[in-house]
Design an enzyme around this catalytic site. Structure first.
Site, PDB file in Angstrom:
ATOM      1  N   GLU A   1     -16.039 -51.593 -39.379  1.00  0.00           N
ATOM      2  CA  GLU A   1     -15.883 -50.314 -38.682  1.00  0.00           C
ATOM      3  C   GLU A   1     -15.002 -50.440 -37.454  1.00  0.00           C
ATOM      4  OE1 GLU A   1     -16.437 -47.519 -39.824  1.00  0.00           O
ATOM      5  OE2 GLU A   1     -17.746 -47.989 -41.504  1.00  0.00           O
TER       6      GLU A   1
ATOM      7  N   TYR B   1     -18.618 -42.126 -33.526  1.00  0.00           N
ATOM      8  CA  TYR B   1     -18.366 -42.324 -34.961  1.00  0.00           C
ATOM      9  C   TYR B   1     -18.908 -43.663 -35.438  1.00  0.00           C
ATOM     10  CZ  TYR B   1     -16.396 -44.208 -39.078  1.00  0.00           C
ATOM     11  OH  TYR B   1     -16.315 -44.847 -40.273  1.00  0.00           O
TER      12      TYR B   1
ATOM     13  N   ASP C   1     -15.899 -38.564 -39.140  1.00  0.00           N
ATOM     14  CA  ASP C   1     -14.621 -39.204 -38.860  1.00  0.00           C
ATOM     15  C   ASP C   1     -13.511 -38.219 -39.216  1.00  0.00           C
ATOM     16  OD1 ASP C   1     -14.533 -39.217 -41.620  1.00  0.00           O
ATOM     17  OD2 ASP C   1     -13.283 -41.005 -41.637  1.00  0.00           O
TER      18      ASP C   1
ATOM     19  N   CYS D   1      -8.198 -35.668 -50.502  1.00  0.00           N
ATOM     20  CA  CYS D   1      -7.964 -34.599 -49.526  1.00  0.00           C
ATOM     21  C   CYS D   1      -7.253 -35.198 -48.315  1.00  0.00           C
ATOM     22  CB  CYS D   1      -9.297 -33.971 -49.123  1.00  0.00           C
ATOM     23  SG  CYS D   1      -9.133 -32.401 -48.243  1.00  0.00           S
TER      24      CYS D   1
ATOM     25  N   CYS E   1      -5.052 -31.912 -54.856  1.00  0.00           N
ATOM     26  CA  CYS E   1      -6.097 -30.945 -55.197  1.00  0.00           C
ATOM     27  C   CYS E   1      -6.452 -30.986 -56.691  1.00  0.00           C
ATOM     28  CB  CYS E   1      -5.664 -29.538 -54.794  1.00  0.00           C
ATOM     29  SG  CYS E   1      -5.359 -29.359 -53.019  1.00  0.00           S
TER      30      CYS E   1
ATOM     31  N   CYS F   1      -9.394 -33.146 -57.182  1.00  0.00           N
ATOM     32  CA  CYS F   1     -10.537 -32.909 -56.290  1.00  0.00           C
ATOM     33  C   CYS F   1     -11.737 -32.310 -57.027  1.00  0.00           C
ATOM     34  CB  CYS F   1     -10.129 -31.971 -55.151  1.00  0.00           C
ATOM     35  SG  CYS F   1     -11.474 -31.642 -53.994  1.00  0.00           S
TER      36      CYS F   1
ATOM     37  N   CYS G   1     -13.044 -24.767 -52.762  1.00  0.00           N
ATOM     38  CA  CYS G   1     -12.317 -25.018 -51.522  1.00  0.00           C
ATOM     39  C   CYS G   1     -11.700 -23.740 -50.938  1.00  0.00           C
ATOM     40  CB  CYS G   1     -11.216 -26.047 -51.762  1.00  0.00           C
ATOM     41  SG  CYS G   1     -10.256 -26.433 -50.276  1.00  0.00           S
TER      42      CYS G   1
END
Length: 287
Positions: free
Chosen positions: A35, A118, A136, A191, A198, A201, A207
């Site tokens: 991270e 975060y 995030d 995305c 798309c 997706c 959406c």
DNA sequence: TATACGTGGCC
DNA sequence: TGGCCAAGTAT
């Protein structure tokens, strides 16, 4: 479960990348290291450094036992090298205050150097299975598009945005963790900020941004990151010389990599102030 | 809240 | 080709 959960979780199950810090055998420390490294840094560049890091320092205690300069050297060209210092300081704090174990509470994590909102959430959720919203840039972009119908999220996180993200979490702890990493992965692979896919997706039909015809971002102008000739570039050059040297570096070798004296002096001073460099007589070295 | 902070890949 | 962007944090 809402209407988005099932398709996103199924998509993740089928398309998620296999990453070391997502392995069932990954330790909380491995997750935490990943991270810190992933802050503003692409996965592809983190992968090799993360592997070397964990091989050399498999526990917080093993890192804390070494000089901070070793962490800076191992950090290599990941960028934002103060993160290496912070990770070393966090390891030290974990040894001192948490018995050498990466804490699971968001507040405890937040108190560690280099760990902001975060990262604290990510470690609590991905390393310890806690139920907590993880916001995030990927998650915020997916939410902005799917739910708000806008291309990009606002610059800062509002209370409402955080509460909505929490409300979106599946009730079950494990499902909630998978949901968070799944939405992040969706933002990273499908995305995307530029040229979203798309067609691939799982929630395209739901959406709001797609339904509105992909309206362009119309918020306040977002400042680019200046680079050429900046202190950041200068600092990077100076630190690279020392990082890649075998031992202490004489001053002339630093002077050689940046022509403007005033800026060079200023950057050298800031690197010393940050603790990324130490001065030893006429020589400069890692701490 | 705005700004500083590395590095490199992409189209 | 150069601006944009990448799992943010600290001040």
């Amino acid at each position: 479960m809402n209407d988005l959960h099932a398709p996103v979780l199924r998509w993740y199950d089928e398309h998620a990348r296999e990453l070391p810090w997502r392995s069932p055998s990954a330790t909380p420390w491995s997750v935490m290291v990943s991270e810190l490294m992933l802050q503003q840094t692409p996965v592809a560049r983190v992968l090799p450094v993360h592997e070397q890091w964990l091989e050399r320092w498999p526990t917080p205690a093993s890192l804390a036992a070494e000089p901070a300069g070793e962490a800076v050297r191992m950090w290599g060209r990941l960028g934002y090298p103060r993160r290496a210092l912070r990770l070393h300081a966090a390891a030290t704090a974990i040894v001192e205050h948490h018995g050498g174990e990466v804490p699971a509470d968001h507040a405890d994590l937040l108190a560690l150097p280099g760990v902001g909102d975060y990262t604290a959430a990510a470690v609590a959720v991905f390393a310890h299975g806690r139920r907590h919203a993880v916001l995030d840039t990927n998650v915020r972009r997916v939410h902005a598009r799917v739910l708000d119908g806008v291309e990009l999220a606002p610059q800062s996180v509002t209370r409402a945005e955080r509460e909505r993200a929490t409300d979106l979490l599946p009730r079950d702890d494990a499902d909630a963790a998978t949901w968070s990493v799944a939405v992040m992965e969706l933002g990273a692979l499908v995305c995307t900020a530029q040229r979203p896919r798309c067609g691939a997706c799982p929630v395209a039909d739901a959406c709001a941004w797609r339904a509105a015809g992909h309206p362009a971002y119309d918020g306040p102008p977002r400042r680019g990151q200046a680079w050429a000739g900046t202190d950041r570039q200068c600092r990077g050059r100076l630190l690279a010389v020392v990082r890649e040297a075998d031992g202490p570096v004489p001053r002339p070798r630093l002077d050689a990599v940046w022509p403007e004296q005033a800026q060079r002096e200023r950057c050298l001073a800031s690197l010393l102030a940050d603790g990324l460099l130490v001065r030893d007589g006429e020589d400069y070295a890692l701490p």
